[in-house]
Design an enzyme around this catalytic site. Structure first.
Site, PDB file in Angstrom:
ATOM      1  N   ASP A 323      47.191  30.696  43.669  1.00 40.26           N
ATOM      2  CA  ASP A 323      45.745  30.848  43.635  1.00 40.26           C
ATOM      3  C   ASP A 323      45.415  31.960  42.633  1.00 40.26           C
ATOM      4  O   ASP A 323      46.296  32.726  42.237  1.00 40.26           O
ATOM      5  CB  ASP A 323      45.248  31.205  45.034  1.00 40.26           C
ATOM      6  CG  ASP A 323      43.745  31.409  45.082  1.00 40.26           C
ATOM      7  OD1 ASP A 323      43.028  30.655  44.411  1.00 40.26           O
ATOM      8  OD2 ASP A 323      43.293  32.324  45.790  1.00 40.26           O
ATOM      9  N   THR A 325      41.938  33.957  42.590  1.00 32.55           N
ATOM     10  CA  THR A 325      41.132  35.020  43.183  1.00 32.55           C
ATOM     11  C   THR A 325      41.834  35.613  44.396  1.00 32.55           C
ATOM     12  O   THR A 325      42.150  34.912  45.356  1.00 32.55           O
ATOM     13  CB  THR A 325      39.752  34.471  43.592  1.00 32.55           C
ATOM     14  OG1 THR A 325      39.141  33.875  42.457  1.00 32.55           O
ATOM     15  CG2 THR A 325      38.878  35.581  44.142  1.00 32.55           C
ATOM     16  N   ARG A 525      33.360  35.910  36.791  1.00 33.65           N
ATOM     17  CA  ARG A 525      32.964  34.824  37.696  1.00 33.65           C
ATOM     18  C   ARG A 525      31.450  34.657  37.618  1.00 33.65           C
ATOM     19  O   ARG A 525      30.710  35.630  37.771  1.00 33.65           O
ATOM     20  CB  ARG A 525      33.385  35.136  39.130  1.00 33.65           C
ATOM     21  CG  ARG A 525      34.883  35.229  39.303  1.00 33.65           C
ATOM     22  CD  ARG A 525      35.249  35.926  40.611  1.00 33.65           C
ATOM     23  NE  ARG A 525      34.730  35.229  41.772  1.00 33.65           N
ATOM     24  CZ  ARG A 525      35.385  34.259  42.408  1.00 33.65           C
ATOM     25  NH1 ARG A 525      36.557  33.866  41.970  1.00 33.65           N
ATOM     26  NH2 ARG A 525      34.855  33.681  43.469  1.00 33.65           N
ATOM     27  N   ASP A 601      37.716  28.363  40.244  1.00 37.26           N
ATOM     28  CA  ASP A 601      36.840  28.905  39.206  1.00 37.26           C
ATOM     29  C   ASP A 601      36.656  27.929  38.061  1.00 37.26           C
ATOM     30  O   ASP A 601      37.429  26.984  37.881  1.00 37.26           O
ATOM     31  CB  ASP A 601      37.420  30.218  38.665  1.00 37.26           C
ATOM     32  CG  ASP A 601      37.100  31.385  39.582  1.00 37.26           C
ATOM     33  OD1 ASP A 601      36.163  31.250  40.383  1.00 37.26           O
ATOM     34  OD2 ASP A 601      37.782  32.409  39.502  1.00 37.26           O
ATOM     35  N   LYS A 719      44.832  21.107  45.792  1.00 37.24           N
ATOM     36  CA  LYS A 719      45.941  22.046  45.670  1.00 37.24           C
ATOM     37  C   LYS A 719      47.181  21.509  46.376  1.00 37.24           C
ATOM     38  O   LYS A 719      48.293  21.524  45.828  1.00 37.24           O
ATOM     39  CB  LYS A 719      45.558  23.416  46.264  1.00 37.24           C
ATOM     40  CG  LYS A 719      44.503  24.180  45.485  1.00 37.24           C
ATOM     41  CD  LYS A 719      44.244  25.540  46.124  1.00 37.24           C
ATOM     42  CE  LYS A 719      43.221  26.340  45.338  1.00 37.24           C
ATOM     43  NZ  LYS A 719      43.011  27.697  45.892  1.00 37.24           N
ATOM     44  N   ASP A 739      45.924  33.765  49.202  1.00 37.02           N
ATOM     45  CA  ASP A 739      45.442  34.804  50.118  1.00 37.02           C
ATOM     46  C   ASP A 739      44.321  34.352  51.025  1.00 37.02           C
ATOM     47  O   ASP A 739      43.920  35.096  51.916  1.00 37.02           O
ATOM     48  CB  ASP A 739      44.949  36.008  49.313  1.00 37.02           C
ATOM     49  CG  ASP A 739      43.617  35.736  48.629  1.00 37.02           C
ATOM     50  OD1 ASP A 739      43.471  34.637  48.029  1.00 37.02           O
ATOM     51  OD2 ASP A 739      42.722  36.597  48.692  1.00 37.02           O
ATOM     52  N   ASN A 742      41.475  28.745  52.081  1.00 38.33           N
ATOM     53  CA  ASN A 742      41.524  27.550  51.234  1.00 38.33           C
ATOM     54  C   ASN A 742      42.899  27.332  50.616  1.00 38.33           C
ATOM     55  O   ASN A 742      43.133  26.316  49.950  1.00 38.33           O
ATOM     56  CB  ASN A 742      40.473  27.657  50.123  1.00 38.33           C
ATOM     57  CG  ASN A 742      40.684  28.865  49.232  1.00 38.33           C
ATOM     58  OD1 ASN A 742      41.268  29.858  49.652  1.00 38.33           O
ATOM     59  ND2 ASN A 742      40.233  28.793  48.016  1.00 38.33           N
TER      60      ASN A 742
END
Length: 940
Positions: A323, A325, A525, A601, A719, A739, A742
């Protein structure tokens, strides 16, 4: 072994090692289970009353009221309909970290008709009936209707207290059980836990079956030898060596001998192998937990091995799915830039008003005019504050939207000291920015939001909140101003909102789009802000549909799809890289590990972060970008990418033609061997087509030929699909690291799941196999602990099979010299204790502690300095079928020497008086002693 006719050994020779192995395994499993219980208690830290099972059915459900007190971190074991609480208006504050990973407080509210049921006497007279949707796994949706007092009241997710939530800042609440047990949304989302096994485990199972087959073959050979010997030689000694009772032929004697040798030679099947492997893995797990170099002092978080079964697989990883973020970045958001009505703010300027050069940073903007400003907030462009003070209506509306369109809760511990708790760091950063520029969010109730606009307190009536989700990708609120005007405020992804704008002001849209691309190019972002004034009649139509949407899903939402909005501007938030991320990625790349970033993103932001963390470099031959919206477009873009890679490789003189490559059945391996470095960037809508069954192989071939892959705008399901695709077609170990909630599906799908304990709760950590607080620790986890675990486990397995064959094959050779009578060479106690005493500690010590201090391997510093040392694990060079047969051959060779050298010495040796020098016992002790010495030295 309890049948005298076939057993040459006492019962304890097998039962003692077996009981010891089972005991150690039981203790180890009990310890693991106890540790899991402690972790669960630590993560929940909750005590509370048990909720009985509700009388709930797919169509309708009526449960029993439950009284929940605000004990420390109280949670409940059922999905409740909130009836009343100790707070005004039936409010209830909860934390949902166990559900969605978000640690901020959220607000739930009882419907007004039940909010007055504050005592048990009123509650006892409650006889309402709830008709609701059947049990499902949608955490953010609930539809139902309460029938009470000849009226009906619509129910939504805002009225529900789901299992796994924790009560906060609320003394007590009453709830009606809707779903309990496996019907709760938490249990519906739990899914089936996948049992992960390493490739070495699977190989060991195969080898044990082969060994058992080898044991049967040895038994057959010796049984045939017994039958022949009894027929040719034994018959001559029937007078003083008669057959046992019941044995009437040489054939039957051979049959009994077969089972006797199966018992004697059973030590070749490694009973204690699995428990020894578990003990070694447990030791490796403790080394990870105790590693001070993976301890984060700032968060007081050590690394944790949450499983003991995957350690050696850490030394074989080839693909890392990460991931962005919170994993590569810090997930600490800072309001950096914005675009308002076509004007960009946020560039650092010098005293003359020109854009400052890199490294030049003047004094930040002075917010002393605002007594409620957050002293930690910094902004470097004073022109935005000047626009606020001059009364620019667009700027005012911009910050008014930021102060109203959110789900932040505010806590004022003392006068002027505001503390915001937000669902995401992005939302907190935007509300804090509005606060410092004079639009201060002060408080909220379920029906109102109070904002101080440049010192003037204004209370807006909150009519509705349309919350953010992965499908809508935007958030909206509908408010009524004190003047009675109804307005819809909206913020969300540019791909969603720009499609819903008024087409009349295309110039403003184009300028804002340019600003968005500029911000994304800097790795920021972005969000787009828009608003729309609503007529009273239009809003009332929506309210009627909203009431009925529980039974007609999405009908109310469709009302907004064609609603055009007026563009206000855009925000840009900075999320800095974690410390050590570029260096970690560079070293892992040198270790021949391919890193794929899967992020939600937008493309420009992800690409910029890719360059920042050195996944993408200017030295790359080419970066392919796939943005097709149809199957044909995506297929064509992937084909062109493969052609370019093949053409470039051919032009560099590799001596093969593209047509030859296409005709090969190993196109993927050929593509991976091409010259040059490439990267692939693909958008979420393109990825959806690329993952279809008829195109997934083409996508995988192209992606695996690239050094780096970045997938943008992907959903949590995508993912997991990408990880599953690589697992399906590539014989490679995959690792997923994230983290947030999701990332859970991706973490569970990969061979190894790593959770980062960051800003988004502990959901990823709870689903992971290993956890720590910073991405840079992944380097040490793989290159040091993973590599050592793989090396030690391989050396242990080779040695274990070697010593077992060296021990057992001596019995086989002895069979040819004892008339195939199933006589043992060793003493029975030696057979019992060989694996559990005489040779157990050296092999366990080597498997747990070996660091190659005598030159067999390198210390940890060299493992980090020379990442190429990691490749033997990826190629599975140190323990495979070939290495197994080499160990077996070495063990058989050792057994030959251990038997025939003492036999040759003792066979015809006599004393001076002519008496025989050695007897059977002396021979057995000599062989046993020599064997222990030789295999111990060999293990060292």
């Amino acid at each position: 072994q309890l049948i005298p006719q076939i057993s040459s050994l006492s019962w304890f020779t097998t039962i003692v090692p077996l009981v010891l192995v089972l005991t150690i395994t039981a203790v180890k499993d009990a310890t693991d289970d106890y540790a899991k219980v402690l972790r669960m208690r630590g993560s929940q830290d909750s005590t509370g009353p048990w909720c009985p099972r509700a009388r709930s059915f797919p169509g309708e459900g009526v449960g029993e009221p439950q009284h929940q007190h605000n004990l420390p971190r109280l949670s409940w074991q059922a999905d409740l309909l909130l009836l009343s609480s100790s707070e005004p208006h039936g409010l209830c504050y909860i934390e949902t970290a166990e559900l969605d990973g978000e640690t901020n407080m959220k607000v739930r509210q009882a419907i007004p008709v039940t909010s007055e049921l504050g005592d048990t006497s009123k509650l006892a007279r409650f006889d309402g009936e709830v008709i609701c949707e059947p049990p499902n796994n949608k955490l953010d949706k609930f539809g139902g209707m309460l029938y009470w007092k000849e009226s009906k009241y619509p129910l939504s997710n805002q009225n529900m207290l789901l299992r796994g939530c924790v009560l906060r800042n609320t003394e007590w609440c009453f709830g009606l059980v809707i779903f309990a047990g496996p019907d709760t949304k938490l249990m519906q989302n739990s899914g089936r836990t996948k049992f992960k096994r390493t490739s070495i485990d699977r190989l060991m199972n195969t080898l044990v079956l082969w060994i058992f087959g080898f044991l049967v073959c040895m038994g057959v050979i010796l049984a045939i030898g017994n039958a022949i010997w009894e027929h040719e030689v034994g018959v001559c000694f029937q007078i003083y060596l008669p057959w046992d009772e019941g044995v009437h032929s040489a054939f039957f004697s051979g049959f009994l001998s077969f089972w006797s040798y199966i018992i004697i030679l059973n030590t070749v099947v490694p009973i204690s192998l699995y428990v020894s492997v578990e003990v070694i893995r447990l030791g490796h797990s403790y080394f990870i937990n105790w590693d001070k170099k993976m301890y984060c002092a700032k968060r007081r978080t050590p690394a944790e091995a949450r499983t003991t079964t995957l350690n050696e697989e850490l030394g074989q990883g080839e693909y890392i799915f990460s991931d962005k973020t919170g994993t590569l970045t810090q997930n600490i958001m800072v309001f950096s830039k914005c675009s308002v009505n076509g004007h960009s703010y946020g560039d650092v300027q010098d005293v003359l008003g020109h854009k400052a050069e890199l490294g030049e940073r003047p004094e930040p903007v002075d917010f002393s005019f605002n007594p409620l400003a957050d002293p930690r907030f910094q902004f470097w462009d004073p022109s935005l504050l000047e626009a606020v003070k001059l009364g620019d209506p667009h700027v005012h509306e911009f910050f008014r939207l930021l102060s109203l369109c959110h789900t932040v809760t505010s806590e004022e511990k003392s006068e002027g000291e505001l503390y915001y708790k937000a669902q995401s760091p992005d939302e907190g950063a935007l509300v804090t920015a509005a606060r410092n520029f004079g639009f201060v969010f002060r408080s909220r109730t379920p029906k109102t939001i109070t904002v101080h606009e440049l010192g003037r307190a204004i209370t807006y009536q909150l009519l509705a909140i349309l919350d953010f989700n992965n499908i809508r990708k935007r958030m909206s609120v509908i408010v009524r101003s004190p003047e009675g005007k109804i307005r819809l405020y909206c913020k969300g992804a540019d791909t969603i909102l720009l499609e819903r704008l008024y087409p009349i002001n295309q110039d403003l849209t184009n300028v804002t789009t340019d600003h968005l691309n500029e911000y994304a190019g800097e790795g920021l972002r972005t969000l787009v802000l828009a608003y729309k004034d609503l007529e009273e009649s239009y809003y009332e139509d929506w309210v009627r549909l909203e009431i009925g949407k529980n039974f007609f899903p999405e009908r109310a939402v469709r009302l907004w799809k064609g609603l055009p909005r007026e563009l206000l501007g855009a925000t840009a938030i900075e999320d800095k890289l974690q410390q050590g991320v570029p260096e970690t990625i560079a070293i892992l790349t040198l270790a021949n590990i391919k890193i794929w970033v899967l992020t939600g993103d937008k493309q420009e932001t992800a690409v910029n972060i890719g360059y920042s963390c050195k996944m993408l470099t200017d030295d790359m031959t080419e970066v392919f970008v796939v943005t097709g919206h149809t199957v044909l477009e995506v297929r064509e873009e992937l084909r062109k990418a493969r052609e370019k890679m093949m053409d470039a490789s051919r032009s560099m003189g590799n001596g093969f033609s593209y047509q030859e490559k296409l005709s090969s059945s190993k196109l993927t391996s050929v593509l991976e061997a091409i010259a040059g470095e490439y990267a692939l960037v693909i958008n979420g809508h393109s990825l959806a087509h690329a993952l279809e069954a008829d195109m997934e192989v083409e996508f995988l071939e192209t992606a695996c030929a690239c050094k780096a892959v970045i997938c943008c705008r992907v959903t949590p399901l995508q993912k997991a699909q990408v990880v599953e695709l690589v697992k399906k077609y590539k014989k490679a170990v995959t690792l997923a690291i994230g983290d947030g909630a999701n990332d859970v599906s991706m973490i569970k799908t990969a061979h190894i799941g790593v959770g980062i304990s960051g800003q988004e709760g502990i959901q990823a950590v709870l689903a992971s196999d290993y956890s720590f607080s910073q991405f840079k620790f992944l380097q040490r986890l793989l290159l040091v602990h993973g590599r050592w675990s793989y090396l030690r486990m391989c050396k242990f397995l080779c040695y274990f099979f070697y010593k077992n064959f060296a021990f057992t094959m001596v019995h086989f050779w002895f069979g040819f010299f004892c008339g195939f009578s199933a006589q043992t060479v060793y003493d029975q106690y030696f057979i019992t204790l060989y694996n559990i005493v005489y040779t157990s500690l050296p092999v366990l010590a080597m498997g747990v502690f070996d660091q190659g201090r005598r030159g067999a391997d390198v210390p940890e510093q060299r493992s980090m300095e020379y990442p190429k040392l990691y490749e033997p694990g990826q190629l599975n060079l140190l323990f495979n079928k070939r290495e197994f047969f080499i160990c077996i051959a070495q063990g058989i060779y050792t057994s030959v020497l251990m038997f025939f050298i003492p036999y040759g010495v003792f066979a015809d040796a006599t004393r001076d008086d002519g008496a025989q020098l050695a007897d059977y016992q002396s021979f057995a002790v000599t062989v046993a002693t020599s064997l222990v010495i030789v295999v111990s030295v060999q293990g060292g």
